[in-house]
Design a protein around this motif. Structure first.
Motif, short mmCIF file in Angstrom:
data_model
loop_
_atom_site.label_atom_id
_atom_site.label_comp_id
_atom_site.label_asym_id
_atom_site.label_seq_id
_atom_site.Cartn_x
_atom_site.Cartn_y
_atom_site.Cartn_z
N UNK A 1 15.29 -21.50 0.38
CA UNK A 1 16.00 -20.68 1.38
C UNK A 1 15.94 -21.26 2.79
N UNK A 2 14.95 -22.09 3.04
CA UNK A 2 14.67 -22.67 4.36
C UNK A 2 14.42 -21.61 5.44
N UNK A 3 14.40 -20.35 5.08
CA UNK A 3 14.07 -19.31 6.06
C UNK A 3 13.45 -18.11 5.35
N UNK A 4 12.78 -17.29 6.14
CA UNK A 4 12.27 -16.02 5.62
C UNK A 4 12.37 -15.00 6.75
N UNK A 5 13.11 -13.94 6.53
CA UNK A 5 13.32 -12.96 7.61
C UNK A 5 12.30 -11.83 7.58
N UNK A 6 11.92 -11.41 6.37
CA UNK A 6 11.00 -10.26 6.26
C UNK A 6 9.94 -10.57 5.21
N UNK A 7 8.69 -10.32 5.58
CA UNK A 7 7.58 -10.37 4.60
C UNK A 7 7.02 -8.96 4.47
N UNK A 8 6.97 -8.46 3.25
CA UNK A 8 6.31 -7.17 3.01
C UNK A 8 5.03 -7.46 2.24
N UNK A 9 3.91 -7.32 2.92
CA UNK A 9 2.60 -7.55 2.29
C UNK A 9 2.19 -6.26 1.58
N UNK A 10 2.67 -6.15 0.35
CA UNK A 10 2.47 -4.90 -0.40
C UNK A 10 1.41 -5.02 -1.49
N UNK A 11 1.24 -6.21 -2.06
CA UNK A 11 0.31 -6.39 -3.19
C UNK A 11 -1.05 -5.81 -2.84
N UNK A 12 -1.58 -4.99 -3.73
CA UNK A 12 -2.88 -4.40 -3.43
C UNK A 12 -3.51 -3.81 -4.67
N UNK A 13 -4.82 -3.68 -4.63
CA UNK A 13 -5.54 -3.02 -5.72
C UNK A 13 -6.44 -1.93 -5.14
N UNK A 14 -6.71 -0.94 -5.96
CA UNK A 14 -7.61 0.15 -5.54
C UNK A 14 -8.57 0.42 -6.70
N UNK A 15 -9.82 0.05 -6.54
CA UNK A 15 -10.82 0.33 -7.57
C UNK A 15 -11.94 1.09 -6.88
N UNK A 16 -12.15 2.31 -7.34
CA UNK A 16 -13.02 3.22 -6.60
C UNK A 16 -14.40 3.34 -7.22
N UNK A 17 -15.38 3.52 -6.36
CA UNK A 17 -16.73 3.87 -6.80
C UNK A 17 -17.53 4.32 -5.60
N UNK A 18 -18.57 5.09 -5.86
CA UNK A 18 -19.45 5.49 -4.76
C UNK A 18 -20.14 4.25 -4.21
N UNK A 19 -20.43 4.26 -2.94
CA UNK A 19 -21.04 3.09 -2.28
C UNK A 19 -22.25 2.59 -3.05
N UNK A 20 -23.12 3.51 -3.44
CA UNK A 20 -24.38 3.10 -4.08
C UNK A 20 -24.14 2.45 -5.44
N UNK A 21 -22.96 2.67 -6.01
CA UNK A 21 -22.64 2.12 -7.34
C UNK A 21 -21.66 0.94 -7.25
N UNK A 22 -21.24 0.60 -6.05
CA UNK A 22 -20.24 -0.47 -5.91
C UNK A 22 -20.93 -1.82 -5.90
N UNK A 23 -20.46 -2.72 -6.75
CA UNK A 23 -21.09 -4.05 -6.75
C UNK A 23 -20.31 -5.03 -5.88
#
Ligand code: NAP
Length: 246
Positions: free
Chosen positions: A80-102
């Motif tokens: 394309x030789x150009x880029x007008x818009x970047x949407x940084x959408x990629x993401x993950x969400x893995x939840x745990x309590x702080x004391x249990x998070x490795x």
């Protein structure tokens, strides 16, 4: 609204990224659909867009890998030789309590949500600087603004995206590049599929508009920021949560 623009959406195989890519294509952008694991979904989306007589292409890359992001941007430059818009959408969400998070959970989350945003924005800003214009839109989260039990790591990654956005906006404004963040609340996607029914009900009862968001609610705000309508908005965090009562 985006005729002639080249728009890269990371993590566009599913959820918010998919809706964002589809809406951009429907507004006559050429959308580049980045995916990592969900090839079938990504191919299906490209076929859907092309089937409507609109433009899309596909690029596989793990946004947490510098080598893969570099190759993705090399391919964009060559095609394309150009880029007008970047949407940084990629993401993950893995939840745990702080004391249990490795540490592995921490590293994986930061690598995708923060390092991925950094890498893509860095490569994109080089291209956009040469054009003297560009839009970078980063997906944060209301959890990054307010915090939540069981989400210290995810929250930290999304809070960091806010700081990154504000600094990048100050740095890149001189090149005509705007940088903004969107902080969605509770949006119905795979990310939330494991939420317990009781917690889901409680969360909905805290939304003034009385419903969960859908990916298109976020896609419309991305479209605004990508288009001429959003040209004087930079360094902002736009909350899209139906007015959550925290
Ligand atoms: P989703 O349905 O789980 O989709 C996540 C997308 O990210 C998928 O397309 C996935 O691609 C991609 N992805 C994950 N890791 C990747 C990697 N390393 N490289 C490239 N792509 C990767 O999530 P979503 O709900 O649409 O969320 C999208 C964004 O909005 C995320 O940043 C999320 O944190 C944020 N957000 C969501 C909500 C919500 O309520 N849903 C709320 C606030 C913020 P593959 O499947 O191809 O690997």
């Amino acid at each position: 609204m985006l005729t002639g623009k080249v728009v890269l959406v990371t993590g566009a195989s599913r959820g918010i990224g998919r809706a964002t890519a589809l809406l951009a294509a429907e507004n006559h952008a050429h959308v580049i659909i980045n995916y990592n694991r969900s090839e079938e979904n990504a191919v299906e989306l490209v076929d859907l867009i092309r089937g409507k007589g609109l433009q899309a292409s596909l690029l596989k890359a793990d946004v947490s890998s510098e080598a893969e992001v570099r190759d993705m941007f090399r391919a964009i430059r060559e095609k394309h030789s150009s880029l007008d818009v970047l949407v940084n959408n990629a993401g993950i969400m893995q939840n745990n309590l702080l004391m249990l998070s490795n540490t592995e959970l921490f590293d994986r989350t930061i690598a995708t949500n923060l390092k991925g945003t950094f890498l893509c924005a860095r490569y994109a800003s080089n291209l956009m600087k040469k054009q003297g214009a560009g839009r970078i839109i980063n997906l944060s989260s209301t959890i990054g603004l307010h915090g939540n039990v069981g989400q210290t790591v995810y929250s930290a990654s999304k809070a960091a995206v806010v700081g990154f956005t504000k600094s990048a906006a100050k740095e890149l404004g001189r090149y005509g590049i705007t940088v903004n963040a969107i902080a969605p609340g509770f949006i119905e996607t795979d990310l939330l599929k494991d939420l317990k029914p009781a917690l889901r009900e409680k969360m909905i009862s805290n939304i003034a508009l009385g419903r969960v968001g859908i990916p298109e609610d976020v896609a419309k705000v991305v479209l605004f920021l990508s288009s001429d309508l959003g040209e004087y908005v930079s360094g902002e965090v736009i909350v899209v949560d139906g007015c959550q009562i925290m």
